[in-house]
Design a protein around this motif. Structure first.
Motif, PDB file in Angstrom:
ATOM      1  N   LYS A   1       1.252   8.081  -3.444  1.00  0.00           N
ATOM      2  CA  LYS A   1       1.077   7.816  -2.205  1.00  0.00           C
ATOM      3  C   LYS A   1      -0.273   8.615  -1.417  1.00  0.00           C
ATOM      4  N   SER A   2      -0.458   9.817  -1.941  1.00  0.00           N
ATOM      5  CA  SER A   2      -1.716  10.391  -1.425  1.00  0.00           C
ATOM      6  C   SER A   2      -2.493  11.157  -2.840  1.00  0.00           C
TER       7      SER A   2
ATOM      8  N   PHE B   1       4.942   5.893  -4.987  1.00  0.00           N
ATOM      9  CA  PHE B   1       5.655   4.632  -4.175  1.00  0.00           C
ATOM     10  C   PHE B   1       7.019   4.216  -5.013  1.00  0.00           C
TER      11      PHE B   1
ATOM     12  N   HIS C   1       1.065  -1.002  -2.875  1.00  0.00           N
ATOM     13  CA  HIS C   1       1.883   0.254  -2.866  1.00  0.00           C
ATOM     14  C   HIS C   1       3.230   0.114  -3.571  1.00  0.00           C
ATOM     15  N   CYS C   2       3.073  -0.018  -4.685  1.00  0.00           N
ATOM     16  CA  CYS C   2       4.326  -0.224  -5.444  1.00  0.00           C
ATOM     17  C   CYS C   2       3.999   0.699  -6.998  1.00  0.00           C
ATOM     18  N   CYS C   3       5.253   1.111  -7.837  1.00  0.00           N
ATOM     19  CA  CYS C   3       4.974   1.639  -8.864  1.00  0.00           C
ATOM     20  C   CYS C   3       5.924   0.981  -9.915  1.00  0.00           C
TER      21      CYS C   3
ATOM     22  N   CYS D   1       6.716  -3.345  -8.462  1.00  0.00           N
ATOM     23  CA  CYS D   1       5.743  -4.199  -7.931  1.00  0.00           C
ATOM     24  C   CYS D   1       5.812  -5.805  -8.109  1.00  0.00           C
TER      25      CYS D   1
ATOM     26  N   GLN E   1      -0.903  -1.664  -8.115  1.00  0.00           N
ATOM     27  CA  GLN E   1      -0.042  -0.671  -7.769  1.00  0.00           C
ATOM     28  C   GLN E   1      -0.692  -0.045  -6.489  1.00  0.00           C
ATOM     29  N   ARG E   2      -2.059   0.124  -6.471  1.00  0.00           N
ATOM     30  CA  ARG E   2      -2.782   0.550  -5.323  1.00  0.00           C
ATOM     31  C   ARG E   2      -2.790  -0.319  -4.379  1.00  0.00           C
ATOM     32  N   THR E   3      -2.764  -1.627  -4.410  1.00  0.00           N
ATOM     33  CA  THR E   3      -3.164  -2.373  -3.465  1.00  0.00           C
ATOM     34  C   THR E   3      -1.561  -2.796  -2.603  1.00  0.00           C
TER      35      THR E   3
ATOM     36  N   SER F   1      -2.368   5.948 -10.203  1.00  0.00           N
ATOM     37  CA  SER F   1      -2.450   4.562  -9.143  1.00  0.00           C
ATOM     38  C   SER F   1      -1.212   4.565  -8.315  1.00  0.00           C
ATOM     39  N   CYS F   2      -0.146   5.267  -8.688  1.00  0.00           N
ATOM     40  CA  CYS F   2       1.202   5.286  -7.802  1.00  0.00           C
ATOM     41  C   CYS F   2       1.344   5.978  -6.890  1.00  0.00           C
TER      42      CYS F   2
END
Length: 160
Positions: A87-88, A108, A60-62, A112, A56-58, A84-85
């Motif tokens: 955006k900031s 995000f 940018h998905c959720c 994924c 999820q971090r790498t 980990s989902c």
């Protein structure tokens, strides 16, 4: 040596063919395992949970299909969508993550599964090219080993 190289070549060839033939089953299996990882997600140092967080971090998905997949998990009822989902990380409070309408703006939204499979498919041409290059070197090695064997055999009789 030629026999050993031939054996390795055949194993790699069979693995590539099996991977190509069963690619849809591999995708389905990955999707079901990702769903299981979401269902069993927890905050402890579980390697499946860490893998979900890393993906999820790498990428940018959720979630699997989208961020709303988390609403069907036990983790969501307790703590909301995982951090980990976000955006900031600075702009993501636990209250926002427990409310799906607020979370939509902070996390995000893309799933994924599609991102992982599309990333893998986009890199397949590179993997295929490298594999083809290695296979060519193996074939050259097999041919040269056979030539060397033939040369040694022919010279052995001439020396006696």
């Amino acid at each position: 040596y030629a026999m050993l190289l031939s054996l390795i070549f055949l194993i790699v060839l069979v693995a590539a063919i099996v991977g190509f033939v069963f690619r849809h089953e591999i995708k389905t299996n990955f999707e079901s395992n990702l769903n299981l990882a979401l269902r069993d997600y927890n905050v402890t140092a579980d390697r499946h949970s860490e893998a979900v967080d890393t993906i999820q971090r790498t990428l940018h998905c959720c979630g699997v299909q989208n961020y709303s997949d988390w609403e069907r998990t036990e983790y969501f009822t307790q703590r909301g969508i995982p951090r980990s989902c976000c955006k900031s990380q600075d702009d993501c409070s636990e209250e926002d993550l427990k409310d799906p309408s607020k979370a939509k703006l902070k996390v995000f939204v893309d799933g994924c599964f599609f991102l992982v499979t599309s990333t893998m498919e986009s890199k397949m041409s590179v993997v295929a090219g490298i594999s083809f290059g290695i296979a060519c070197f193996q074939l050259v090695g097999i041919i040269l080993a056979c030539c060397l064997s033939q040369y040694i055999t022919n010279n052995q009789y001439e020396m006696v």
